[in-house]
Design a protein around this motif. Structure first.
Motif, mmCIF file in Angstrom:
data_model
loop_
_atom_site.group_PDB
_atom_site.id
_atom_site.type_symbol
_atom_site.label_atom_id
_atom_site.label_comp_id
_atom_site.label_asym_id
_atom_site.label_seq_id
_atom_site.Cartn_x
_atom_site.Cartn_y
_atom_site.Cartn_z
ATOM 1 N N ARG A 8 -2.337 5.525 5.990
ATOM 2 C CA ARG A 8 -2.109 4.433 5.040
ATOM 3 C C ARG A 8 -3.353 4.215 4.185
ATOM 4 O O ARG A 8 -4.471 4.310 4.679
ATOM 5 N N GLU B 253 -4.657 1.500 0.671
ATOM 6 C CA GLU B 253 -4.267 0.499 -0.311
ATOM 7 C C GLU B 253 -3.981 1.183 -1.643
ATOM 8 O O GLU B 253 -4.442 2.298 -1.884
ATOM 9 N N VAL B 254 -3.226 0.516 -2.498
ATOM 10 C CA VAL B 254 -2.945 1.086 -3.816
ATOM 11 C C VAL B 254 -4.243 1.074 -4.626
ATOM 12 O O VAL B 254 -4.821 0.008 -4.863
ATOM 13 N N GLY C 23 0.811 -1.204 0.000
ATOM 14 C CA GLY C 23 0.000 0.000 0.000
ATOM 15 C C GLY C 23 0.846 1.257 0.000
ATOM 16 O O GLY C 23 2.053 1.214 -0.294
#
Ligand SMILES: [Zn+2]
Length: 296
Positions: free
Chosen positions: A29, A31-32, A12
């Motif tokens: 953070r 996720e991609v 991520g």
């Protein structure tokens, strides 16, 4: 002065404002995402900057990168597979900032040398075992960057006796055998019902038979890679971190045994393989070290 660190990897995207005392809660953070990856990065950076004028931004990105051109093409970011000019995008978003780019493995070394287990050790290898295997080197007291910025990429060393296809297009790479995503795939094929690398590490530490075997695969494969790297580079310390490093004896016993079995050259018996004290945040911390050094 607002200094920012950005990490882009298989697990991520993470961003943090550099400070002396960073807590887990300070790190943002995501996720991609499948699309608009840079826009998501920029939004994350603006959130952690919290309105501050950004003077320095360091980006640690999974490889391959072209450090000179400022272009990245990490395997875990499909939208950028053909290459994304991340330095130009970052410079346009934060025109007053010094923007730097490094391979995630180089950031890992900078973190271990500045804050972690490599302090005062001139010749060492740093490895992070998470979704993918990240590696970085210090030789003669310097972090090794390489011709294009990709030195230390231990995940694509070949493991003797292995032929698994790798995302890089080759076969038998360490990452294709012992990387977290590969291990999860392998474990699920053996009947394990978990999902993430963190779950696999936890299950291995708790004695789940398939997870223990998966961690063992990583330990043996990584041990072989480590001994090859140590023989080539004459290093005496290897620091291993990342989520899978928390698998306990299931990883560390086969790793230690493999290193002991193969490290027979006269300069290798002192080779130490130790856990990283930086938990799972070493790559981001390394970007923070870079961002701070640029304006200190
Ligand atoms: Zn590969």
């Amino acid at each position: 002065m607002t200094e920012l660190a950005l990490e882009i990897g298989a697990g991520g995207i993470a961003a943090v404002r550099v400070a002396d005392d960073v807590e887990d809660d300070d790190i943002r953070r995501i996720e991609v995402p499948p699309q608009q990856v840079w826009q998501s990065c920029e939004q994350l950076l603006r959130e952690v900057a919290d309105g501050g004028e950004v003077t320095s931004l360091a980006i640690a990105c999974a490889g391959p990168i072209d450090m000179g051109a400022g272009i990245v093409a990490p395997a875990g970011v499909p939208q950028w597979r053909a290459g994304f000019d991340i330095v130009a995008a970052a410079q346009a978003a934060f025109p007053g900032a010094i923007v730097q780019l490094a391979l995630d493995g180089v950031a890992l070394v900078l973190a271990e040398r500045t804050l972690g287990a490599m302090q005062g050790v001139p010749d060492a290898l740093a490895v992070s075992l998470s979704e993918r295997i990240v590696g970085g080197l210090a030789v003669g007291g310097f972090a090794v960057v390489g011709r294009t910025g990709n030195a230390g990429n231990i995940g694509h060393m070949l493991v003797p006796g292995c032929d698994e296809p790798c995302l890089c297009g080759g076969r038998g790479c360490l990452d294709a055998v012992g990387g977290g995503l590969a291990l999860c795939r392998w474990a699920r094929a053996q009947g394990w019902r978990g999902g993430s690398v963190a779950e696999l590490a936890h299950a291995a530490a708790a004695g789940d038979q398939v997870a223990v075997a998966a961690a063992g695969r990583a330990g043996v494969a990584l041990g072989r890679g480590i001994v090859s790297a140590a023989a080539l580079l004459d290093i005496d310390l290897v620091v291993v971190g990342g989520e899978l490093a928390t698998a306990g004896r299931a990883l560390w016993n086969p790793l230690g045994e493999t290193v002991a079995e193969h490290a027979r050259l006269s300069y290798l018996p002192g080779l130490r393989v130790v856990p990283s004290p930086l938990r799972g945040i070493a790559v981001l911390a390394g970007a923070g070290v870079m961002a701070h050094a640029a304006v200190a």
